[in-house]
Enzyme design. Structure first.
Site, PDB file in Angstrom:
ATOM      1  NE  ARG A 275      -4.999  -3.032   6.180  1.00 54.70           N
ATOM      2  CZ  ARG A 275      -5.471  -2.667   4.994  1.00 54.70           C
ATOM      3  NH1 ARG A 275      -5.835  -3.588   4.121  1.00 54.70           N
ATOM      4  NH2 ARG A 275      -5.599  -1.403   4.678  1.00 54.70           N
TER       5      ARG A 275
ATOM      6  CE  LYS B   3       2.017   6.058   4.560  1.00 55.81           C
ATOM      7  NZ  LYS B   3       0.895   5.656   3.698  1.00 55.81           N
TER       8      LYS B   3
HETATM    9  N1  BES Z   1      -1.829   5.570   7.489  1.00 57.51           N
HETATM   10  C1  BES Z   1      -2.146   5.141   6.177  1.00 57.51           C
HETATM   11  C2  BES Z   1      -3.483   5.667   5.679  1.00 57.51           C
HETATM   12  C3  BES Z   1      -3.625   7.152   5.516  1.00 57.51           C
HETATM   13  C4  BES Z   1      -3.482   7.725   4.276  1.00 57.51           C
HETATM   14  C5  BES Z   1      -3.952   7.957   6.588  1.00 57.51           C
HETATM   15  C6  BES Z   1      -3.646   9.091   4.118  1.00 57.51           C
HETATM   16  C7  BES Z   1      -4.112   9.329   6.437  1.00 57.51           C
HETATM   17  C8  BES Z   1      -3.949   9.894   5.195  1.00 57.51           C
HETATM   18  C9  BES Z   1      -2.194   3.623   6.119  1.00 57.51           C
HETATM   19  O1  BES Z   1      -1.333   2.955   6.974  1.00 57.51           O
HETATM   20  C10 BES Z   1      -1.824   3.209   4.740  1.00 57.51           C
HETATM   21  O2  BES Z   1      -0.731   3.450   4.353  1.00 57.51           O
HETATM   22  N2  BES Z   1      -2.759   2.578   4.048  1.00 57.51           N
HETATM   23  C11 BES Z   1      -2.533   2.112   2.728  1.00 57.51           C
HETATM   24  C12 BES Z   1      -3.135   0.737   2.611  1.00 57.51           C
HETATM   25  C13 BES Z   1      -2.771   0.021   1.348  1.00 57.51           C
HETATM   26  C14 BES Z   1      -1.294  -0.236   1.268  1.00 57.51           C
HETATM   27  C15 BES Z   1      -3.524  -1.281   1.305  1.00 57.51           C
HETATM   28  C16 BES Z   1      -3.169   3.091   1.757  1.00 57.51           C
HETATM   29  O3  BES Z   1      -4.234   3.634   2.049  1.00 57.51           O
HETATM   30  O4  BES Z   1      -2.574   3.335   0.710  1.00 57.51           O
HETATM   31 MN    MN Z   2       0.571   2.705   6.166  1.00 59.44          MN
END
Ligand code: BES
Ligand code: MN
Ligand code: ZN
Length: 514
Positions: free
Chosen positions: A351, A277
């Site tokens: 997931r 990230k």
């Molecule tokens: N934990 C994150 C989602 C999230 C984002 C929670 C902002 C709280 C605040 C999750 O694991 C994630 O990173 N999701 C990705 C999925 C994508 C790579 C398909 C996302 O939302 O970008």
């Molecule tokens: Mn994530």
């Protein structure tokens, strides 16, 4: 903080402050007229000058007149009568308690909002929840303790007539339990990842299990390897912290085969893994275990409320870290049910851990599944920070959830799971892939999880936008919200009371959502 219910004249209560709820329209209730009298007509004057209108969130703390036992009167605006809902009772109590704390007032009497009359038990519950949740400490690490914490020692809800005391009291007992367990979940979410590792989540689950009476089983990395949880382990493999798969079992109806399972995402820190990230706001990812904390809190509340139902709670707890042994994009892993997964993006880890959590829930006998997860940033784009995304394969079950959520004033909205969306998780080399690009991100996250529920009625709650609030609001302060905790505990109660349909109806729903 002690919460109690008493009957009598609100303005005669021997307390530091009396909180008086005021609507912005309609005729004033008796208590508002009495308060204005005690204030020597100040309220009328303030209203005339537009200084206090009774709008939502409006609070004024005024010195009570000499003839009043209380030192202060706290006026709390409730807005329009037609907009008032059960959930607004929690907001009223929360605003009153927080206003009292700011003024160093340690005992508070609450007058019952008159439009709340109807279901006294529900009202008593919501007011107790609001008062209890308002006493949450959001900054336990400050060496100079937040001045407001622990100031309010006693809150008394004044029943307008002796007849309503019993029901309000029953509600207050429930509300105190749910408020306490919501605060326990908030404390876990608020803790930084160095104090809230998978091991800590397992310890919390065990401690609550011992205290409130449910069985706790914790799977270690080796157990999970043996059981074939390759999807979960593909996330855990990048971290040196021991991962934990936690099961909590409450058997309130041993004669029944129906088992409700709550499965929570417990990523104690989400760096994104190799699909790292950006560093901006990454600290917020300490809260990526909010679903898991909610399941621990809800299970504890359920064990204390003792509904005649069987409930299993599962927390899939691990860090998501990049490292020399971390999973790489393109790697293919296999979940407990044998399905192969191409990991396109290691940041779509929620997931992956839930997949094996759901398989395990089915192994443990779950017949109805609810998973709760901070799953996608996309849900914030779709619904913002006020509304939780709901997805389900079963109309009747999801309607039961909406019924369970109704009293609490939280917002839930359904997104569709039309079969066309399955395209987005098709892999050219494996059974599915964990990421499908930018379109419909929240939905295909759910479509992925759906691959692991078999034919069980299932609900998916995406709380990525709602598990944390950036502003003080009623009984909540900036920080974790414990969203869905009270609805899930109440769902277990409704699950005990209502029989749900058969698979035939389920097939009908499939056609309906298609
Ligand atoms: N934990 C994150 C989602 C999230 C984002 C929670 C902002 C709280 C605040 C999750 O694991 C994630 O990173 N999701 C990705 C999925 C994508 C790579 C398909 C996302 O939302 O970008
Ligand atoms: Mn994530
Ligand atoms: Zn995550």
């Amino acid at each position: 903080m002690k919460f109690q219910v008493a009957s009598g004249k609100t303005l005669s209560a021997r307390v530091d402050a009396v909180a008086v709820p005021i609507f912005s329209d309609g005729a004033d209730s008796a208590i508002v007229r009495q308060a204005d009298l005690a204030l020597g007509g100040l309220l009328k004057d303030m209203r005339k000058r537009g200084e206090f209108k009774g709008d939502v969130d409006e609070v004024a703390v005024l010195p009570a007149g000499k003839r009043t036992a209380a030192k202060r009167i706290i006026l709390v605006g409730l807005g329009k009568r037609s907009d008032f809902s059960t959930g607004a009772n929690a907001k009223f109590a929360g605003l009153a308690v927080r206003a009292a704390a700011r003024r160093n007032l340690s005992s508070v009497a609450l007058a019952l909002p008159e439009s709340a009359r109807g279901d006294d038990r529900e009202t008593g519950e919501l007011i107790a929840e609001g008062a209890t949740m308002a006493a949450f400490d959001p900054a336990p690490y400050k060496t100079k303790r937040e001045k407001l914490i622990g100031v309010v020692k006693s809150v008394t809800l004044i029943a307008p007539d002796a007849a309503s005391v019993a029901e309000l009291k029953k509600g207050a007992v429930r509300g105190t339990i749910l408020g306490e367990m919501a605060n326990a979940a908030r404390e876990m979410v608020n803790a930084p990842s160095n104090d809230m590792r998978p091991t800590h989540l397992a310890e919390r689950a065990k401690a609550f299990g011992t205290k409130h009476g449910f069985k706790v089983t914790v799977l270690e990395r080796a157990d999970m390897k043996r059981m074939g949880m390759g999807s979960f382990l593909s996330v855990a493999v990048g971290s040196d912290e021991p991962p934990k798969m936690i099961a909590m079992e409450y058997r309130g109806d041993p004669a029944s085969k129906r088992v409700l399972a709550l499965i929570g995402k417990g990523i104690t820190f989400d760096t994104g893994g190799i699909s790292l990230k950006p560093s901006a706001n990454m600290e917020a990812m300490k809260g990526d275990m909010a679903g898991g904390a909610t399941v621990i809190g809800a299970m504890s509340a359920i064990a204390r409320l003792k509904p005649k139902a069987n409930v299993i709670g599962i927390v899939c707890a691990t860090e998501n870290m990049p490292s020399g042994h971390a999973t790489k994009p393109g790697d293919i892993v296999r979940a407990m049910n044998g399905k192969s997964i191409e990991v396109i993006n290691t940041d779509a880890e929620g997931r992956l851990v839930l997949a094996d959590g759901l398989c395990w829930a089915r192994k443990l006998g779950a017949t109805h599944l609810v998973d709760i997860a901070t799953l996608t940033g996309a849900v914030v784009v779709a619904l913002g920070n006020t509304t939780t995304g709901v997805m389900s394969n079963d109309r009747e079950f999801v309607d039961l959830f909406h019924d369970a959520a109704r009293p609490y004033g939280e917002r839930y909205w359904e997104l569709p799971l039309f079969p066309e969306y399955a395209e987005l998780i098709k892999s050219s080399i494996a059974d599915m892939k964990n990421s499908g690009g930018r379109e419909a991100g929240t939905i295909y996250g759910a479509m992925f999880i759906k691959e692991f529920v078999e034919d069980a009625p299932w609900i998916h709650l995406d709380i990525a936008g709602t598990s944390w609030t950036d502003r003080d609001d009623g009984h909540l302060v900036k920080g974790p919200t414990a969203v869905a905790l009270r609805p899930l505990a109440h769902l277990a109660e409704l699950f005990a009371q209502r029989s749900l349909h058969s698979k035939a109806d389920n097939a009908a729903h499939e056609r309906f959502v298609a």
